[in-house]
Scaffold this active site. Structure first.
Site, mmCIF file in Angstrom:
data_model
loop_
_atom_site.group_PDB
_atom_site.id
_atom_site.type_symbol
_atom_site.label_atom_id
_atom_site.label_comp_id
_atom_site.label_asym_id
_atom_site.label_seq_id
_atom_site.Cartn_x
_atom_site.Cartn_y
_atom_site.Cartn_z
ATOM 1 N N ASP A 130 2.256 -1.848 -4.347
ATOM 2 C CA ASP A 130 0.894 -1.297 -4.392
ATOM 3 C C ASP A 130 0.258 -1.793 -5.696
ATOM 4 O OD1 ASP A 130 -1.451 0.563 -4.419
ATOM 5 O OD2 ASP A 130 -0.346 1.633 -2.873
ATOM 6 N N ILE A 156 -1.757 -1.954 9.656
ATOM 7 C CA ILE A 156 -2.304 -0.601 9.856
ATOM 8 C C ILE A 156 -3.736 -0.510 9.325
ATOM 9 C CG2 ILE A 156 -2.023 1.826 9.145
ATOM 10 C CD1 ILE A 156 1.017 1.282 8.981
ATOM 11 N N ARG A 186 -14.874 3.222 11.365
ATOM 12 C CA ARG A 186 -13.812 2.367 10.816
ATOM 13 C C ARG A 186 -14.412 1.038 10.337
ATOM 14 N NH1 ARG A 186 -11.541 5.086 15.040
ATOM 15 N NH2 ARG A 186 -9.526 6.123 14.769
ATOM 16 N N ASN A 219 -7.483 -0.434 8.439
ATOM 17 C CA ASN A 219 -8.666 -0.459 9.313
ATOM 18 C C ASN A 219 -9.784 -1.330 8.760
ATOM 19 O OD1 ASN A 219 -8.406 1.104 11.719
ATOM 20 N ND2 ASN A 219 -8.220 2.950 10.452
ATOM 21 N N GLY A 250 0.861 -1.195 0.000
ATOM 22 C CA GLY A 250 0.000 0.000 0.000
ATOM 23 C C GLY A 250 0.889 1.234 0.000
ATOM 24 N N ASP A 298 -2.547 6.164 18.460
ATOM 25 C CA ASP A 298 -3.312 6.494 19.666
ATOM 26 C C ASP A 298 -2.367 6.953 20.781
ATOM 27 O OD1 ASP A 298 -5.739 5.644 18.420
ATOM 28 O OD2 ASP A 298 -5.145 3.578 18.789
ATOM 29 N N ILE A 314 -0.812 7.199 3.438
ATOM 30 C CA ILE A 314 0.141 6.807 4.490
ATOM 31 C C ILE A 314 1.400 6.233 3.838
ATOM 32 C CG2 ILE A 314 0.573 5.210 6.411
ATOM 33 C CD1 ILE A 314 -2.518 5.225 6.872
ATOM 34 N N HIS A 331 -8.486 -0.197 18.469
ATOM 35 C CA HIS A 331 -8.249 1.028 17.689
ATOM 36 C C HIS A 331 -9.535 1.496 17.008
ATOM 37 C CE1 HIS A 331 -6.219 4.100 15.466
ATOM 38 N NE2 HIS A 331 -6.691 3.617 14.328
HETATM 39 N N1 LIG Z 1 -3.987 1.917 12.334
HETATM 40 C C1 LIG Z 1 -4.116 3.222 12.325
HETATM 41 O O1 LIG Z 1 -3.842 3.889 13.336
HETATM 42 C C2 LIG Z 1 -4.556 3.935 11.108
HETATM 43 C C3 LIG Z 1 -5.042 3.233 10.033
HETATM 44 N N2 LIG Z 1 -5.417 3.878 8.873
HETATM 45 C C4 LIG Z 1 -5.915 3.047 7.775
HETATM 46 O O2 LIG Z 1 -4.868 2.850 6.818
HETATM 47 C C5 LIG Z 1 -5.458 2.526 5.546
HETATM 48 C C6 LIG Z 1 -4.810 3.324 4.435
HETATM 49 O O3 LIG Z 1 -5.071 4.698 4.582
HETATM 50 P P1 LIG Z 1 -4.551 5.761 3.487
HETATM 51 O O4 LIG Z 1 -3.134 5.512 3.173
HETATM 52 O O5 LIG Z 1 -4.966 7.099 3.963
HETATM 53 O O6 LIG Z 1 -5.430 5.345 2.225
HETATM 54 P P2 LIG Z 1 -5.123 5.631 0.667
HETATM 55 O O7 LIG Z 1 -6.356 5.334 -0.073
HETATM 56 O O8 LIG Z 1 -4.506 6.969 0.514
HETATM 57 O O9 LIG Z 1 -4.007 4.556 0.336
HETATM 58 C C7 LIG Z 1 -4.264 3.187 0.359
HETATM 59 C C8 LIG Z 1 -3.392 2.522 -0.662
HETATM 60 O O10 LIG Z 1 -3.670 1.116 -0.633
HETATM 61 C C9 LIG Z 1 -3.577 0.674 -1.959
HETATM 62 N N3 LIG Z 1 -4.247 -0.608 -2.136
HETATM 63 C C10 LIG Z 1 -5.563 -0.871 -2.326
HETATM 64 N N4 LIG Z 1 -5.748 -2.187 -2.509
HETATM 65 C C11 LIG Z 1 -4.537 -2.765 -2.417
HETATM 66 C C12 LIG Z 1 -4.068 -4.091 -2.521
HETATM 67 N N5 LIG Z 1 -4.897 -5.103 -2.744
HETATM 68 N N6 LIG Z 1 -2.741 -4.307 -2.385
HETATM 69 C C13 LIG Z 1 -1.894 -3.290 -2.143
HETATM 70 N N7 LIG Z 1 -2.267 -2.021 -2.044
HETATM 71 C C14 LIG Z 1 -3.578 -1.759 -2.177
HETATM 72 C C15 LIG Z 1 -4.203 1.779 -2.781
HETATM 73 O O11 LIG Z 1 -3.843 1.668 -4.148
HETATM 74 C C16 LIG Z 1 -3.626 3.005 -2.103
HETATM 75 O O12 LIG Z 1 -2.425 3.405 -2.700
HETATM 76 C C17 LIG Z 1 -6.955 2.801 5.718
HETATM 77 O O13 LIG Z 1 -7.637 1.592 5.908
HETATM 78 C C18 LIG Z 1 -7.025 3.660 6.965
HETATM 79 O O14 LIG Z 1 -8.261 3.577 7.611
HETATM 80 C C19 LIG Z 1 -5.294 5.227 8.761
HETATM 81 C C20 LIG Z 1 -4.801 5.984 9.799
HETATM 82 C C21 LIG Z 1 -4.458 5.403 11.074
HETATM 83 O O1 LIG Z 2 -9.790 7.549 11.871
HETATM 84 C C1 LIG Z 2 -9.465 6.884 10.871
HETATM 85 O O2 LIG Z 2 -10.281 6.424 10.051
HETATM 86 C C2 LIG Z 2 -8.029 6.584 10.657
HETATM 87 C C3 LIG Z 2 -7.459 6.126 11.926
HETATM 88 O O3 LIG Z 2 -7.552 4.954 12.278
HETATM 89 C C4 LIG Z 2 -6.904 7.124 12.840
HETATM 90 O O4 LIG Z 2 -6.629 8.255 12.425
HETATM 91 O O5 LIG Z 2 -6.744 6.785 14.015
#
Ligand SMILES: NC(=O)C1=CN([C@@H]2O[C@H](COP(=O)(O)OP(=O)(O)OC[C@H]3O[C@@H](n4cnc5c(N)ncnc54)[C@H](O)[C@@H]3O)[C@@H](O)[C@H]2O)C=CC1
Ligand SMILES: O=C([O-])CC(=O)C(=O)O
Length: 355
Positions: free
Chosen positions: A76, A159, A129, A161, A50, A192, A55, A219
């Site tokens: 990706d 990471i 989420r 969600n 990804g 967090d 991120i 989370h």
């Molecule tokens: N654990 C945490 O604290 C947090 C988790 N997240 C989660 O992280 C995830 C990604 O968020 P962003 O980067 O903002 O999203 P984004 O949409 O900007 O990037 C996601 C990437 O994943 C890629 N992707 C989609 N399907 C795929 C696959 N099968 N194989 C490989 N790559 C693939 C997409 O092409 C894209 O480049 C979300 O689910 C979000 O909710 C976000 C913030 C905090």
């Molecule tokens: O809130 C969301 O969807 C992304 C996330 O997990 C966070 O920022 O903690």
């Protein structure tokens, strides 16, 4: 006239730029990584799945700067050639290689020590989420099937969600493949902790780097349980401060989703948190002692099969999971609420694979 050596060198660089010349490129990358390892520098192989996302890009940038990384694979389903070309120009140690699309997943994973997964869709305002489950569950399943096949001993930092469900999904995929090692599967809840440190430091009027707040549970919303009674350095809060801080930490993700107004969720602070956590995992792998971070892991701390708690990170992954310690009444009430929601999210993830 070019010398044979010069020709070889140019061929090697051009192979790096044109992934079709795969074998030559692979050899050259391995050779350089080996050279560095022989020079005494500890070098781990890290893949980001990804890597072209919100991120993924800043995370790739920061991992390229990490001196513990010798090889960095960026995978990706879109845009990795551009991100890889860009990041590969940074004059830091790690050798970077890009992988595009499902057919290159196995090559991206082969031989890796640490896999970081920020693949999947992010929230828009009004979504929880859990609303991401339908799409992200399938993505995580596919990626974990690849990990089970190609690098079953790697540590996985998940990471995507909803983490409260995607970690159980990953565990079930690994169990099915016969490769599950609970110590090596870690749901990333570091954001967090990062938020809790920041918000608590604001209230105390101190530098956030001096503050350490344990955040346990899960989370999402009420499952995020900051233990404000265990903040280091020791301090106390009024009932209003406790209420304000707990809510702000629990709703930190939503605060960013609303501010971005449809353009996604936390990416930059998340990349920072992910790198902080990945670095701790790599230091543990290297054999550094006393590394303790919170993560959503398999645990017996509560009756639930997974729970975010403090874990000691070592060569085997999360080698020791710590008990929650003494909780005050406010935290005990919060714990019961957290467990109720967590139990459902965990079961949803398990059922997705077992169905
Ligand atoms: N654990 C945490 O604290 C947090 C988790 N997240 C989660 O992280 C995830 C990604 O968020 P962003 O980067 O903002 O999203 P984004 O949409 O900007 O990037 C996601 C990437 O994943 C890629 N992707 C989609 N399907 C795929 C696959 N099968 N194989 C490989 N790559 C693939 C997409 O092409 C894209 O480049 C979300 O689910 C979000 O909710 C976000 C913030 C905090
Ligand atoms: O809130 C969301 O969807 C992304 C996330 O997990 C966070 O920022 O903690």
């Amino acid at each position: 006239m070019q010398s044979a050596e010069a020709k070889q060198r140019i061929a090697r660089i051009s192979a790096h730029l044109h992934p079709s010349n795969h074998q030559l490129e692979e050899k050259s990358i391995l050779k350089r990584a080996e050279c560095r390892a022989k020079g005494g520098a500890p070098g781990f192989k890290v893949a980001i799945l990804g890597a072209a996302g919100g991120i993924g890009q800043p995370l790739s940038l920061l991992m390229k700067m990490n001196p513990l990384v010798s090889v960095l694979h960026l995978y990706d389903v879109v845009n990795t050639p551009g991100v890889t070309a860009d990041i590969s120009h940074m004059d830091t140690g790690a050798v970077v290689k890009g992988f595009l699309g499902q057919q290159q997943l196995e090559n991206a994973l082969m031989g890796m020590d640490l896999i970081i997964i920020p693949a999947g869709i992010p929230r828009k305002p009004g979504m929880t989420r859990d609303d991401l489950f339908n799409i992200n569950a399938g993505i995580v399943k596919t990626l974990c099937e690849g990990i089970a096949k190609c690098c079953p001993n790697a540590i996985v930092n998940l990471i995507s969600n909803p983490v409260n469900s995607t970690v159980p999904i990953a565990a079930e995929v690994f169990k099915k493949a016969g490769t599950y090692d609970p110590k090596k599967l870690l749901g990333v809840t570091m954001l967090d902790v990062v938020r809790a440190n920041t918000f608590v430091a604001e209230v105390l009027g101190v530098d956030p780097r001096e503050v350490d707040v344990p955040v346990v549970g899960g989370h999402a919303g009420v499952t995020i349980l900051p233990l404000l009674s265990q903040v280091k350095p020791p301090c106390s809060f009024t009932a209003e401060e406790t209420e304000y801080l707990t809510k702000r930490i629990q709703d930190g993700g939503t605060e960013v989703v609303q501010a971005k107004a449809g353009a996604g969720s936390a990416t930059l602070s998340m990349a920072y948190a992910a790198v902080k956590f990945a670095d701790a995992c790599l230091r543990g792998l290297k054999g550094d002692a006393g590394i303790v971070e919170c993560a959503f892991v398999s645990s017996q701390v509560t009756e639930l099969p997974f729970f975010a708690c403090k874990a000691r990170l070592g060569r085997a992954g999360a080698e020791e999971i710590y008990q929650l310690g003494p909780l005050n009444e406010y935290e005990r009430v919060g714990l019961e609420k957290a467990k109720k929601e967590l139990a459902e999210s965990i079961q949803k993830g398990i059922s997705f694979i077992r169905k």
